[in-house]
Design a protein around this motif. Structure first.
Motif, mmCIF file in Angstrom:
data_model
loop_
_atom_site.group_PDB
_atom_site.id
_atom_site.type_symbol
_atom_site.label_atom_id
_atom_site.label_comp_id
_atom_site.label_asym_id
_atom_site.label_seq_id
_atom_site.Cartn_x
_atom_site.Cartn_y
_atom_site.Cartn_z
ATOM 1 N N PRO A 131 0.844 -1.206 0.000
ATOM 2 C CA PRO A 131 0.000 0.000 0.000
ATOM 3 C C PRO A 131 0.874 1.249 0.000
ATOM 4 C CG PRO A 131 -0.752 -1.562 1.662
ATOM 5 C CD PRO A 131 0.552 -2.079 1.128
ATOM 6 N N ARG A 132 0.461 2.227 -0.774
ATOM 7 C CA ARG A 132 1.246 3.457 -0.861
ATOM 8 C C ARG A 132 1.399 4.117 0.504
ATOM 9 N NH1 ARG A 132 -1.558 6.226 -6.037
ATOM 10 N NH2 ARG A 132 -1.527 4.334 -7.301
ATOM 11 N N THR A 133 0.366 4.013 1.338
ATOM 12 C CA THR A 133 0.440 4.648 2.650
ATOM 13 C C THR A 133 1.556 4.040 3.493
ATOM 14 O OG1 THR A 133 -1.255 3.136 3.472
ATOM 15 C CG2 THR A 133 -1.995 5.305 2.718
ATOM 16 N N ALA A 134 1.837 2.755 3.321
ATOM 17 C CA ALA A 134 2.892 2.102 4.111
ATOM 18 C C ALA A 134 4.264 2.672 3.778
ATOM 19 C CB ALA A 134 2.881 0.595 3.867
ATOM 20 N N LEU A 135 4.494 3.057 2.542
ATOM 21 C CA LEU A 135 5.791 3.619 2.153
ATOM 22 C C LEU A 135 5.807 5.142 2.187
ATOM 23 C CD1 LEU A 135 6.832 1.309 -0.813
ATOM 24 C CD2 LEU A 135 7.522 1.176 1.561
ATOM 25 N N ASP A 136 4.667 5.760 1.885
ATOM 26 C CA ASP A 136 4.630 7.218 1.812
ATOM 27 C C ASP A 136 4.468 7.881 3.174
ATOM 28 O OD1 ASP A 136 4.906 6.959 -0.876
ATOM 29 O OD2 ASP A 136 2.824 7.428 -1.372
ATOM 30 N N ALA A 137 3.828 7.207 4.146
ATOM 31 C CA ALA A 137 3.572 7.825 5.454
ATOM 32 C C ALA A 137 4.865 8.276 6.141
ATOM 33 C CB ALA A 137 2.769 6.868 6.343
ATOM 34 N N PRO A 138 5.908 7.435 6.198
ATOM 35 C CA PRO A 138 7.142 7.925 6.828
ATOM 36 C C PRO A 138 7.756 9.119 6.076
ATOM 37 C CG PRO A 138 7.186 5.534 6.650
ATOM 38 C CD PRO A 138 5.995 6.017 5.883
ATOM 39 N N LEU A 139 7.652 9.117 4.759
ATOM 40 C CA LEU A 139 8.172 10.230 3.969
ATOM 41 C C LEU A 139 7.426 11.516 4.305
ATOM 42 C CD1 LEU A 139 9.864 11.411 1.591
ATOM 43 C CD2 LEU A 139 7.963 10.731 0.119
ATOM 44 N N TRP A 140 6.083 11.434 4.334
ATOM 45 C CA TRP A 140 5.284 12.623 4.632
ATOM 46 C C TRP A 140 5.519 13.077 6.061
ATOM 47 C CZ3 TRP A 140 3.957 15.387 0.817
ATOM 48 C CH2 TRP A 140 3.605 14.807 -0.403
ATOM 49 N N ALA A 141 5.694 12.130 6.995
ATOM 50 C CA ALA A 141 5.974 12.505 8.384
ATOM 51 C C ALA A 141 7.320 13.225 8.471
ATOM 52 C CB ALA A 141 5.963 11.270 9.276
ATOM 53 N N SER A 142 8.325 12.733 7.757
ATOM 54 C CA SER A 142 9.633 13.391 7.746
ATOM 55 C C SER A 142 9.531 14.787 7.140
ATOM 56 C CB SER A 142 10.636 12.565 6.948
ATOM 57 O OG SER A 142 10.881 11.345 7.575
ATOM 58 N N MET A 143 8.811 14.896 6.042
ATOM 59 C CA MET A 143 8.664 16.207 5.400
ATOM 60 C C MET A 143 7.926 17.179 6.312
ATOM 61 S SD MET A 143 7.995 15.180 1.429
ATOM 62 C CE MET A 143 7.760 16.850 0.899
ATOM 63 N N ALA A 144 6.895 16.703 7.021
ATOM 64 C CA ALA A 144 6.160 17.564 7.944
ATOM 65 C C ALA A 144 7.072 18.011 9.085
ATOM 66 C CB ALA A 144 4.932 16.835 8.490
ATOM 67 N N GLY A 145 7.893 17.094 9.597
ATOM 68 C CA GLY A 145 8.840 17.448 10.656
ATOM 69 C C GLY A 145 9.850 18.477 10.191
ATOM 70 N N ILE A 146 10.359 18.294 8.986
ATOM 71 C CA ILE A 146 11.334 19.251 8.443
ATOM 72 C C ILE A 146 10.687 20.616 8.239
ATOM 73 C CG2 ILE A 146 12.671 19.818 6.371
ATOM 74 C CD1 ILE A 146 13.318 16.784 6.194
ATOM 75 N N LEU A 147 9.470 20.651 7.709
ATOM 76 C CA LEU A 147 8.781 21.930 7.497
ATOM 77 C C LEU A 147 8.466 22.614 8.825
ATOM 78 C CD1 LEU A 147 6.395 21.054 4.542
ATOM 79 C CD2 LEU A 147 8.426 22.504 4.493
ATOM 80 N N ALA A 148 8.009 21.836 9.819
ATOM 81 C CA ALA A 148 7.704 22.417 11.132
ATOM 82 C C ALA A 148 8.984 22.945 11.781
ATOM 83 C CB ALA A 148 7.045 21.376 12.031
ATOM 84 N N GLY A 149 10.069 22.172 11.701
ATOM 85 C CA GLY A 149 11.345 22.632 12.252
ATOM 86 C C GLY A 149 11.825 23.888 11.559
ATOM 87 N N GLY A 150 11.683 23.933 10.238
ATOM 88 C CA GLY A 150 12.079 25.125 9.477
ATOM 89 C C GLY A 150 11.253 26.341 9.873
#
Length: 195
Positions: A131-150
């Protein structure tokens, strides 16, 4: 000649019947010429032993084996509803055009997935579906963390700039006042400056 053009004896059990039997044929070539085809009728349970039922930490992954005609021979999840059925025409066409691919697909249940396929020289295909969510969820979580940190760093930077600019502007006003007093010959009060 291909191995699929070899005649099968009339007493061969039907493929995909209630017992889910599948023929496996391998051409035997000599001097570039087809001499005969080595054939076996295999029960789906024998094929299922080739594919592990469950892998650690990957319950959402599905592994599938398709025969040369695109019929599902083994499926690790929900096998009862799929074994003996053919893959969709569109999926089989993609396999024909590109036997080894990673593609975006949609399951019959409407779940978006990534499918990695590999077709053997004899036409059998293995498919791993995630499922795309199984592979994409960690990517989106990382991107959200990077954007929030920025965003936090940017706000902190703006606050630091505002603080420093107010202190400097206060010091510049004090220096200007002192310079005016000296120019006019007036005494001036020396205030504690920051610079």
């Amino acid at each position: 000649k291909s191995s699929s053009s070899v005649q099968v004896p009339p007493d061969t059990p039907p493929r995909g019947g209630p017992e889910h039997l599948f023929p496996i044929r391998v051409p035997v070539m000599r001097n570039g010429e087809l001499k005969y085809a080595l054939s076996a009728i295999v029960h789906v349970e024998s094929l299922a032993r080739v594919v592990p039922r469950q892998l650690a930490n990957s319950e959402e992954w599905t592994r599938v084996i398709l025969d040369a005609e695109g019929t599902i021979a083994v499926r690790t999840r929900g096998a009862e509803g799929y074994i003996g059925n053919r893959a969709t025409d569109a999926f089989r066409e993609r396999l024909r055009r590109a036997p080894e691919t990673i593609s975006n697909e949609m399951t019959p249940e409407g779940v978006p997935v990534y499918a990695a396929t590999s077709r053997s020289a004899h036409g059998w295909t293995t498919v791993i579906v995630v499922p795309r969510t199984a592979l994409d969820a960690p990517l989106w979580a990382s991107m959200a963390g990077i954007l929030a940190g920025g965003a936090v760093l940017m706000i902190c930077g703006l606050a630091a700039v505002l603080f420093v600019s107010r202190r400097l502007s206060g010091d510049l006003i004090g220096a200007t006042t002192a310079a005016d007093a000296v120019a006019e010959g007036r005494p001036f009060l020396q205030e504690g400056g920051h610079v």
